[in-house]
Scaffold this motif. Structure first.
Motif, short mmCIF file in Angstrom:
data_model
loop_
_atom_site.label_atom_id
_atom_site.label_comp_id
_atom_site.label_asym_id
_atom_site.label_seq_id
_atom_site.Cartn_x
_atom_site.Cartn_y
_atom_site.Cartn_z
N SER A 1 -57.75 -14.25 29.63
CA SER A 1 -59.08 -14.98 29.36
C SER A 1 -58.54 -16.25 29.56
N THR A 2 -59.58 -17.56 30.19
CA THR A 2 -59.06 -18.73 29.68
C THR A 2 -60.55 -19.58 28.52
N VAL A 3 -59.73 -20.34 28.07
CA VAL A 3 -60.47 -21.24 26.78
C VAL A 3 -60.93 -22.35 27.26
N ASP A 4 -62.59 -22.73 26.81
CA ASP A 4 -63.36 -23.83 27.34
C ASP A 4 -61.99 -24.91 26.83
N PRO A 5 -61.87 -26.23 27.74
CA PRO A 5 -60.91 -27.14 27.42
C PRO A 5 -61.67 -28.31 26.31
N LYS A 6 -63.13 -27.96 25.74
CA LYS A 6 -63.07 -28.96 24.66
C LYS A 6 -62.40 -28.11 23.57
N TRP A 7 -62.95 -27.00 23.71
CA TRP A 7 -62.25 -26.17 22.26
C TRP A 7 -60.22 -26.49 22.30
N VAL A 8 -60.17 -26.67 23.97
CA VAL A 8 -58.76 -26.83 23.74
C VAL A 8 -58.44 -28.33 22.68
N ALA A 9 -58.94 -29.33 22.87
CA ALA A 9 -59.36 -30.71 22.74
C ALA A 9 -59.51 -30.93 21.24
N ARG A 10 -59.51 -29.82 20.68
CA ARG A 10 -60.91 -29.50 19.22
C ARG A 10 -59.33 -29.56 18.36
N LEU A 11 -58.48 -28.29 18.60
CA LEU A 11 -57.64 -27.59 18.64
C LEU A 11 -56.19 -28.31 18.53
N VAL A 12 -56.27 -29.43 19.50
CA VAL A 12 -55.07 -29.51 19.63
C VAL A 12 -55.58 -31.21 18.17
N ALA A 13 -56.87 -31.98 18.12
CA ALA A 13 -57.09 -32.40 17.21
C ALA A 13 -56.62 -32.03 15.76
N ASP A 14 -56.98 -30.78 15.27
CA ASP A 14 -56.84 -30.44 14.08
C ASP A 14 -55.29 -29.74 13.90
N GLU A 15 -54.44 -29.23 14.85
CA GLU A 15 -53.21 -29.28 15.00
C GLU A 15 -52.21 -29.95 15.57
N TYR A 16 -52.28 -31.25 15.61
CA TYR A 16 -51.47 -32.36 15.94
C TYR A 16 -51.41 -33.48 15.79
N ASP A 17 -50.48 -34.14 14.85
CA ASP A 17 -50.56 -35.95 14.62
C ASP A 17 -50.54 -36.73 15.93
N LEU A 18 -51.88 -36.67 16.57
CA LEU A 18 -51.79 -37.39 17.48
C LEU A 18 -52.79 -37.95 17.84
N GLY A 19 -54.29 -37.97 17.06
CA GLY A 19 -55.63 -38.54 17.42
C GLY A 19 -56.41 -37.28 18.17
N VAL A 20 -57.36 -38.08 17.60
CA VAL A 20 -58.62 -37.02 18.94
C VAL A 20 -58.52 -37.11 20.51
N TYR B 1 -40.81 -31.54 26.79
CA TYR B 1 -40.13 -30.19 25.62
C TYR B 1 -41.67 -30.15 24.33
N PRO B 2 -41.35 -29.50 24.18
CA PRO B 2 -42.72 -28.91 22.42
C PRO B 2 -42.93 -30.30 21.80
N LEU B 3 -43.68 -30.10 21.22
CA LEU B 3 -44.52 -30.95 19.89
C LEU B 3 -44.80 -30.06 18.50
N PRO B 4 -44.36 -30.35 17.49
CA PRO B 4 -44.23 -29.45 16.01
C PRO B 4 -45.70 -29.69 16.44
N ARG B 5 -46.46 -28.43 15.46
CA ARG B 5 -47.81 -28.67 15.59
C ARG B 5 -47.58 -29.47 13.80
N ARG B 6 -49.00 -29.81 13.34
CA ARG B 6 -48.13 -30.80 11.72
C ARG B 6 -48.11 -30.07 10.98
N ASN B 7 -48.09 -29.01 11.31
CA ASN B 7 -47.02 -27.73 9.57
C ASN B 7 -45.66 -27.51 10.07
N GLY B 8 -45.23 -28.62 11.57
CA GLY B 8 -43.37 -28.39 11.68
C GLY B 8 -43.47 -27.38 13.18
N ASP B 9 -44.48 -26.24 12.93
CA ASP B 9 -44.24 -24.98 13.49
C ASP B 9 -44.46 -25.66 15.61
#
Length: 326
Positions: free
Chosen positions: A27-46, A107-115
């Motif tokens: 399956s593929t995921v809507d890019p808008k949903w991916v953007a919201r996930l990144v905003a929620d899970e990573y300390d990068l901004g919206v 390289y991979p970036l950590p989520r807000r929880n460090g994972d």
């Protein structure tokens, strides 16, 4: 979550209402949903934007945040080299190690929880996701320059020697005879039998020679270890100043270092081939035994490449440096 489901063989898509009517392959995921996930899970901004770049072995999205870009990957389930979470974490931990030692990799970036790794539900089952630094520049356009070829070889050797300093916490598969010779030959067996007698004989003959030479080959103390396993122009970028960034270690594992070099070496013309070898040996000199195996490993790399037409494969067994058309 907005999901598009894809059925096997036909490549058609289905909505959630018809989910029971198809066997979901991926399956593929809507890019808008991916953007919201990144905003929620990573300390990068919206994110300012998100777009799907490639859907295949993995789904890769470009996420733009504050003028910078990141690569978001949804890891595809069910590949023979990806058995579970530990395989993905092996790659992410290796990339983190290489980055800490200033090897030019995405390289991979950590989520807000460090994972470094997260999961989302999907119709085909739970999928892993991770976010990577962006690889600036673009793949080489056309043939590598001599300087670029030297840098590819040099950087590949740097990955090898730096990986020897890493102690993985997770197991990973071996790119050995069973994986790189037996498996693809079994998958190609019907097509090889259906080919002309000369092509079949050529492939069987060289496969036997490869097997015998590998059985007698001693890679030496540093000739077997963690390798990239898919070092080719789609997996590295050069920027405007010809700095390289290597990415997509999805298929990394334990293998022959000379195989890793031969994978790209036999796909390169001269004088680029000589430059690539010189670049590699400027960091990690090959043993005489490894050097003598480059052509053999080149043939093995062609066999292991999925989707190779049998007639083309037979020609590459005769001449693993062949670049013409059939």
């Amino acid at each position: 979550m907005a999901i598009e489901e894809h059925a096997p063989s036909t490549g058609t898509s289905a909505t959630a209402d018809s989910r029971q009517a198809v066997e979901v392959l991926y399956s593929t995921v809507d890019p808008k949903w991916v953007a919201r996930l990144v905003a929620d899970e990573y300390d990068l901004g919206v994110p300012d934007d998100c777009r799907l770049l490639f859907a295949g072995h993995n789904d890769t999205y470009e996420v733009s945040v504050g003028g910078g870009s990141y690569a978001f990957r949804l890891h595809t389930r069910g590949k023979w080299w990806l058995r579970g979470e530990g395989d993905v974490r092996f790659e992410l931990d290796l990339l983190t190690h290489l980055h800490r030692h200033e090897v030019p990799v995405s390289y991979p970036l950590p989520r807000r929880n460090g994972d470094l790794l997260g999961t989302i539900p999907a119709p085909e089952g739970e999928r892993f996701y991770s976010l990577f630094s962006w690889a600036p520049g673009a793949p080489p356009s056309g043939e590598l320059t001599v300087d670029q070829a030297y840098l590819v070889g040099q950087t590949l050797a740097t990955i090898h020697v730096t990986a020897d300093l890493h102690t993985p916490e997770h197991p990973r598969y071996h790119l050995d005879v069973a994986t790189k010779l037996d498996r693809p030959l079994a998958e190609l067996d019907e097509a090889i039998r259906a080919a002309g007698a000369e092509d079949e004989q050529t492939i069987r003959h060289h496969a036997g020679e490869i097997r015998a030479q590998l059985a007698a080959f001693d890679p030496g103390p540093t000739g077997w270890g963690i390798i990239h396993a898919d070092i080719q122009p789609l997996n590295y970028h050069f920027d405007a100043d010809d700095n390289i960034t290597i990415f997509d270690l999805d298929m990394c594992g334990y293998g022959w270092r000379a195989y890793d070099l031969a994978y790209c070496y036999t796909r390169t013309g001269d004088p680029q081939r000589s430059a690539m070898l010189d670049g590699y040996q400027s960091v990690r000199p090959l043993s005489d035994a490894e050097h003598s195996m480059l052509t053999t490993f080149g043939r093995l790399a062609w066999i292991a490449h999925d989707g190779r037409p049998v007639a083309r494969l037979a020609q590459l067994m005769r001449d693993p440096y062949y670049s013409g058309s059939l």
